[in-house]
Each structure stands twice: as C-alpha cells, then as structure tokens.
Design an enzyme around this catalytic site. Structure first.
Site, PDB file in Angstrom:
ATOM      1  CB  ILE A 175     -43.816   4.544  55.764  1.00  0.00           C
ATOM      2  CG1 ILE A 175     -44.485   3.279  56.316  1.00  0.00           C
ATOM      3  CG2 ILE A 175     -42.416   4.201  55.283  1.00  0.00           C
ATOM      4  CD1 ILE A 175     -44.840   2.276  55.249  1.00  0.00           C
ATOM      5  CE1 TYR A 176     -43.165  12.081  51.755  1.00  0.00           C
ATOM      6  CE2 TYR A 176     -44.662  13.176  53.281  1.00  0.00           C
ATOM      7  CZ  TYR A 176     -43.761  13.238  52.233  1.00  0.00           C
ATOM      8  OH  TYR A 176     -43.460  14.436  51.660  1.00  0.00           O
ATOM      9  CB  THR A 177     -45.072  10.862  59.101  1.00  0.00           C
ATOM     10  OG1 THR A 177     -46.251  11.323  58.433  1.00  0.00           O
ATOM     11  CG2 THR A 177     -44.822  11.725  60.327  1.00  0.00           C
ATOM     12  CB  SER A 213     -39.039   9.244  55.321  1.00  0.00           C
ATOM     13  OG  SER A 213     -39.964  10.095  54.667  1.00  0.00           O
TER      14      SER A 213
END
Length: 243
Positions: A152-154, A156
C-alpha cells in the site's frame, strides 16, 4: 553552483517532527523564513518559540477537507509570498495487505497522495503568476521498485513519483521547478509500527538514515541555479541492501 536561500519563504508540511523539522532547521540556518505546517498546535507553538521569528506556525489538518483547502490562503495572510513548497507530510503502512483495514488504507492514501496533489494545486497559480518557485515532495525509494513487504505504501509512492514527474514537465514554461527526494528508511515516527527486533537490527546494521541527511538533500536541490533541476534525489543508508 550554489545559490543563497537568504530571504526565501518556504512552506513545509509535517514540520513538527522528523524530516520536516530537520529541513525547517536547515532552511532557517540558511536564512529562509519557514512556515511550519502541522496539525499538532502545541508542538508548533513550542517549536516556533525555540526557533525564532523566522519560524511561522500554520496549524492545518491535511486529512480534513476544509482545513487542507484553507492552508495556502491562510499562509498567504501570514507571509507575502511562497518561494518553496515542500510537501513532506505522510504516513506508512507495512506488511501484507490482508493485515490492514479499509479505513487505514484511506487515511494513508489521503495523506500521501491526495493532500500532496491538493497542496500543489493550491500553490501553482501563485507560483505561476510570479514566474518562479520550487515544489519538492518527499517520495521514497519505495516509489522506484515494487516493495512487496509494503504494497500500500509503495503504491502511494509510485503515484507520487508519477505526479511529481508529470507536474515537473507541466511547470517548466512557468519557471517553477518540481522535484522529489526519495529516502530509504529514515529514523522517524513512520517506523513506529516496525517490529522492535527489526528496528534494532536495522539500526545496528546501519540500514537507517537520520532525518538530517534528507534535509541536506533538500537544501542541495533548492540551492541549484535556476537553470538546473534535480528531478529526484535518492538517499539510501549504505547498508540498505533491499534494492
């Protein structure tokens, strides 16, 4: 060739801690005025009292629609203009997708992606009219490869890489430089959900960098002559071996 930041006015989001605070201190030392944007009013009050009159507090909750939209207009009531916008605020989700929840996903994407786009959208007319300005965004090494342990972070940060590099091209005719700084793991609150053992091992192995290293990179980007743009600066711990 290095140019002076003396007299410049910078806006930094997420300025009350971590990379944002380190960059605030760096730019103040270089002679700039810094509008410190954060939702933590108490922390801002304490910091501007310590940092002096060129540190200006701006209480904004970037996850609140109205507060986020009001940020740039409120800042322009406190300072004459904005030379630099550094969109640094963000949050982190690691681990497998199934281990999080939709509300947490929404919060992270709203802060890491939507708020950045809205802040840039708000400042672009001001900078375009003045035919000058710098916009920098904190991305991540995760914005350059598929980090499977933090999907998820990646995602974004891939979105932000795309946004920054498309806006960089759009703003060339307007005299506004747009770029990103992409750190590896930084000692900050974003790593609060790392397992303690993983954090300890990373520190001992030298696989984390301090926020001041990122602040140094931002200062370098901002002090290039206007005919030069640093489109992305990747700053890694030397012992970081995952890429």
């Amino acid at each position: 060739m290095s140019v002076s930041l003396d007299g410049k006015i910078a806006v930094i989001t997420g300025a009350a801690s971590g990379i944002g605070l380190a960059t605030t201190e760096k730019l103040l030392a270089a002679g700039a005025t810094v509008v410190m944007v954060d939702r933590n009013e108490k922390a801002l009050d304490e910091l501007v009292a310590r940092l002096g009159p060129r540190a200006v507090a701006q209480v904004t909750d970037l996850l609140d629609f109205d507060s986020c939209n009001a940020m740039v207009p409120e800042i322009l009531q406190k300072v004459d203009h904005i030379d630099i916008l550094y969109c640094n605020a963000g949050t982190y989700i690691g681990g497998d997708l199934v281990d999080t929840d939709p509300a947490t996903i929404d919060r992270m994407l709203n802060l890491n992606v939507n708020a950045v786009m809205k802040n840039v959208h708000a400042v672009v007319p001001h900078m375009s009219e003045r035919k000058t300005g710098d916009i920098i965004v904190t991305c991540s090494i995760a914005g350059h490869f598929p980090a499977y342990w933090e999907p998820i972070y990646t995602s974004s940060k891939w979105a932000i890489t795309c946004f920054v590099q498309t806006m960089r091209r759009q703003m060339i005719p307007h005299g506004v430089r747009v770029g990103q700084v992409s750190p590896g793991p930084v000692v900050s609150a974003l790593l609060a959900d790392w397992p303690e053992e993983n954090l300890r091992k990373a520190k001992e192995a030298g696989a984390l960098i301090d926020p001041e290293e990122v602040a140094d990179a931002v200062e370098y980007m901002l002090t290039r002559k206007r005919t030069v743009t640093i489109r992305d600066m990747i700053v890694l711990p030397t012992a970081f071996d995952r890429v």
